[in-house]
Design an enzyme around this catalytic site. Structure first.
Site, mmCIF file in Angstrom:
data_model
loop_
_atom_site.group_PDB
_atom_site.id
_atom_site.type_symbol
_atom_site.label_atom_id
_atom_site.label_comp_id
_atom_site.label_asym_id
_atom_site.label_seq_id
_atom_site.Cartn_x
_atom_site.Cartn_y
_atom_site.Cartn_z
ATOM 1 N N GLU A 298 0.826 -1.196 0.000
ATOM 2 C CA GLU A 298 0.000 0.000 0.000
ATOM 3 C C GLU A 298 0.865 1.253 0.000
ATOM 4 O O GLU A 298 1.839 1.330 0.729
ATOM 5 C CB GLU A 298 -0.864 0.047 1.267
ATOM 6 N N ASP A 302 3.342 5.103 3.134
ATOM 7 C CA ASP A 302 4.320 6.117 2.758
ATOM 8 C C ASP A 302 3.725 7.511 2.907
ATOM 9 O O ASP A 302 4.391 8.448 3.309
ATOM 10 C CB ASP A 302 4.799 5.890 1.322
ATOM 11 N N SER A 517 -6.640 9.116 3.226
ATOM 12 C CA SER A 517 -5.391 8.676 3.864
ATOM 13 C C SER A 517 -4.327 9.753 3.758
ATOM 14 O O SER A 517 -3.332 9.703 4.472
ATOM 15 C CB SER A 517 -4.849 7.429 3.187
#
Ligand SMILES: *[C@@H]1O[C@H](CO)[C@@H](O)[C@H](O)[C@H]1NC(C)=O
Ligand SMILES: *[C@@H]1O[C@H](CO)[C@@H](O)[C@H](O)[C@H]1NC(C)=O
Ligand SMILES: *[C@@H]1O[C@H](CO)[C@@H](O)[C@H](O)[C@H]1NC(C)=O
Length: 598
Positions: A298, A302, A517
């Site tokens: 995913e 990061d 995210s």
């Protein structure tokens, strides 16, 4: 049922040695039953009888009401206990079960030949007991049959059951037992991010490494969001952290995710040269790995560490990697760890006496993947919510992304057998004790991004801290979407931040990513600096943020007044003046928030 009767017959065959306890433990009631297999899962096979399950028993917390009151007192900026967070020992005492609950559960375990002293794990407060038991025995204890269920979209397999029962006497002593009817795994959950086509040829864009003035944020920051862009957009560019010896930012990673140090350095070199050489601390939870050669599938992670670092640098960032075993193999007889990584992570954090003041984590799932009847009165999400509450009471601020499916993804059908279409609130986004971050896009104007998750919980009631802000929104909505959402539920998101065009480094290359995210770690970075400021002034960290954000600090946000979050075949909610269930209170202005802090 068949199993239980067999078991009773077998015991009766022993000559009625323990008639009293037989009655005590054989009068059972259903704790939870699914009407249909949860969305996305299918029955695969019967697990081998000796497959070991890690059975986790959550005992009812005896003084939970006191924990809730204590949390609100220390989080309410007008209360004289504001900032007087609880110690680990104080929280442990409030979550401890009543001695009668401990006695009842231990007697039940003993009746089944399990010595409570052999438990794999007992939490400091005593509210969790974890034991390793073969599936055949769990089936007898819970009067059920387990199956191996398969989730095609993610390739996950789990050992779960469609229903389970408990001795009637234990219903008032046990909140939840896992693994039972909660199906999701972190793999099957939606990671709230996705790769975008490259938005600019960044490799030759040296200018991206220079500071941007918060007084004149260029339009390019609306589409190509660099580290300098978010620092300017949220007005942190000129703040110099001063409490870096004490203040910390925690980032949660789960199965098969490893934060990559090399990518972080490349990111700094490209976007934030001052930070080159800054690393994060890796902490392994329950056998989590730190495999630098396989930096996770995913991009999620990061984003979390690169953008949280971009804003909070040089505040130490701690990266938690929570372990777990490989996916269940139907033909394998080896013990398989079927834990819930969330629970492992939260129990690990709460077992430490010092914890980071700010946390960011980004996974979510539909609320309805957990049983409605017990989400409020005890059950998986309920228990999770208690754990977030404990973190808040200890003085940590928890950020979650609001999800990437607007008011709901897929066909939005209820899973209670009716197939009625309803908006699908996300969890943990809908938990009242976390700060939920929605998404925006663009600069001048900044508008809601269309995938920004938002809505109203069907499980958790609307907390009073948000009533004054949410009521005008509901009034303006009138009867629109009536029946599709729950107007008395906890409303989210609370706040928002940019969610598209984020420039991160994955496997040595710059990539564009989008998703809430991106918003959650960015917002967490800003909160971490606010905590830095409080601590550097000799004050307590902010802890649970929402009571402060919806009152004293409300004017520290830039209101986002246009855009909407369609889903479920509907146009979705619309952003407007004041709080809305697309962008919450708006995006943060660090300098204004700093000035408004108690
Ligand atoms: C940053 O703060 C300054 C001073 O309060 C203000 O003038 C400016 O508009 C803010 N910038 C942003 C992007 O919020
Ligand atoms: C909890 O912390 C104590 C003291 O640091 C340690 O001995 C114990 O192993 C920890 N338990 C878990 C489950 O992490
Ligand atoms: C609405 O939420 C409340 C909790 O706030 C819950 O008790 C109620 O059952 C929910 N109603 C529906 C229709 O989901």
């Amino acid at each position: 049922m068949l199993l239980l009767s067999t078991f009773v017959v077998a015991l009766a065959g022993l000559g009625g040695a323990k008639p009293l306890s037989d009655k005590r433990w054989n009068d059972v009631s259903v704790k939870h039953r699914w009407v249909e297999i949860p969305r996305g899962w299918e029955f695969h096979s019967t697990p081998p009888e000796d497959h070991l399950l890690e059975m986790r028993i959550g005992l009812k917390q005896n003084r939970l009401d006191e924990l809730v009151s204590a949390l609100y007192e220390v989080s309410d900026p007008t209360h004289d206990k504001y900032g007087q967070h609880l110690s680990k020992e104080e929280v442990d005492a409030l979550v401890a079960p009543h001695p009668d609950s401990v006695e009842a559960v231990e007697s039940w375990l003993q009746y089944h030949g399990i010595n409570p002293a052999d438990a794999e794990f007992r939490s400091a407060g005593g509210e969790w007991i974890v034991i390793r038991v073969p599936v055949a025995q769990v089936e007898r204890m819970l009067d059920t049959k387990y199956g191996v269920y398969y989730h095609a979209a993610s390739g996950s397999s789990v050992v779960r059951t469609m229903e389970y029962s408990l001795p009637t006497e234990l219903l008032s002593h046990i909140d939840v037992i896992t693994p039972t009817t909660y199906f999701s795994t972190l793999r099957s959950m939606r990671a709230t991010s996705f790769l975008q086509p490259q938005t600019a040829p960044l490799e030759d864009a040296a200018s991206f490494a220079t500071d941007i003035s918060p007084l004149a944020v260029p339009a390019s920051c609306g589409t190509t969001v660099t580290a300098s862009c978010v620092r300017a957009l949220y007005n942190t560019t000129n703040y110099v952290p001063a409490a870096t010896a004490t203040n910390k930012l925690g980032i949660a990673g789960y199965l098969q995710e490893y934060a990559n140090d090399a990518d972080l350095q490349t990111f700094f070199k490209q976007f934030l040269p001052n930070a080159v050489g800054t690393t994060f601390t890796h902490v392994q939870v329950n056998g989590g790995l730190n495999d630098q050669s396989d930096p996770g599938v995913e991009a999620n992670l990061d984003i979390r560490n690169q953008f949280a670092e971009a804003i909070s640098f040089p505040t130490p960032n701690i990266y938690y990697s929570t372990g777990g075993s490989p996916p269940f193999q139907a033909d394998s007889f080896t013990p398989s760890n079927t834990n819930e990584p969330y629970l492992d992570w939260l129990n690990f954090i709460l077992n430490s006496s010092t914890i980071p003041q700010t946390f960011s984590t980004s996974y979510g799932d539909d609320e309805q993947t957990v049983p409605e009847d017990y989400a409020v009165s005890g059950g998986f999400w309920y228990v999770m919510t208690n754990l977030f509450m404990q973190l808040g009471a200890r003085g940590s601020s928890i950020m979650f992304s609001s999800g990437d499916e607007g008011v709901g993804g897929g066909n939005c059908q209820a899973n209670d057998g009716t197939k009625k279409v309803i908006f699908q609130p996300a969890f943990p986004a809908s938990c009242p004790f976390v700060t939920t971050v929605g998404g925006t896009t663009g600069v001048n104007p900044t508008v809601a991004v269309s995938f920004s998750g938002g809505g109203f919980s069907r499980y958790f009631a609307q907390p009073s801290y948000q009533t004054a802000s949410v009521t005008p929104f509901l009034n303006a909505l009138g009867t629109k979407f009536a029946g599709l959402y729950n107007a008395t539920g906890r409303a989210y998101p609370d706040v928002s931040a940019a969610a598209e065009g984020f420039q991160i480094v994955i496997n040595g290359r710059v990539s564009g990513v989008a998703g809430t995210s991106c918003s959650s770690p960015t917002f967490a970075g800003v909160v971490s600096l606010l905590n830095d400021f409080r601590i550097s002034e000799g004050k307590a960290p902010l802890g649970f943020l929402n009571p402060l954000f919806y009152s004293t600090a409300k004017s520290g946000f830039n209101d986002i007044v246009s855009g909407s979050n369609p889903g479920c075949g509907q146009t979705g909610f619309t952003a407007g003046t004041g709080w809305d269930s697309v962008t919450g209170l708006g995006t943060p202005d660090f300098l204004r928030l700093q000035a408004l802090l108690p």
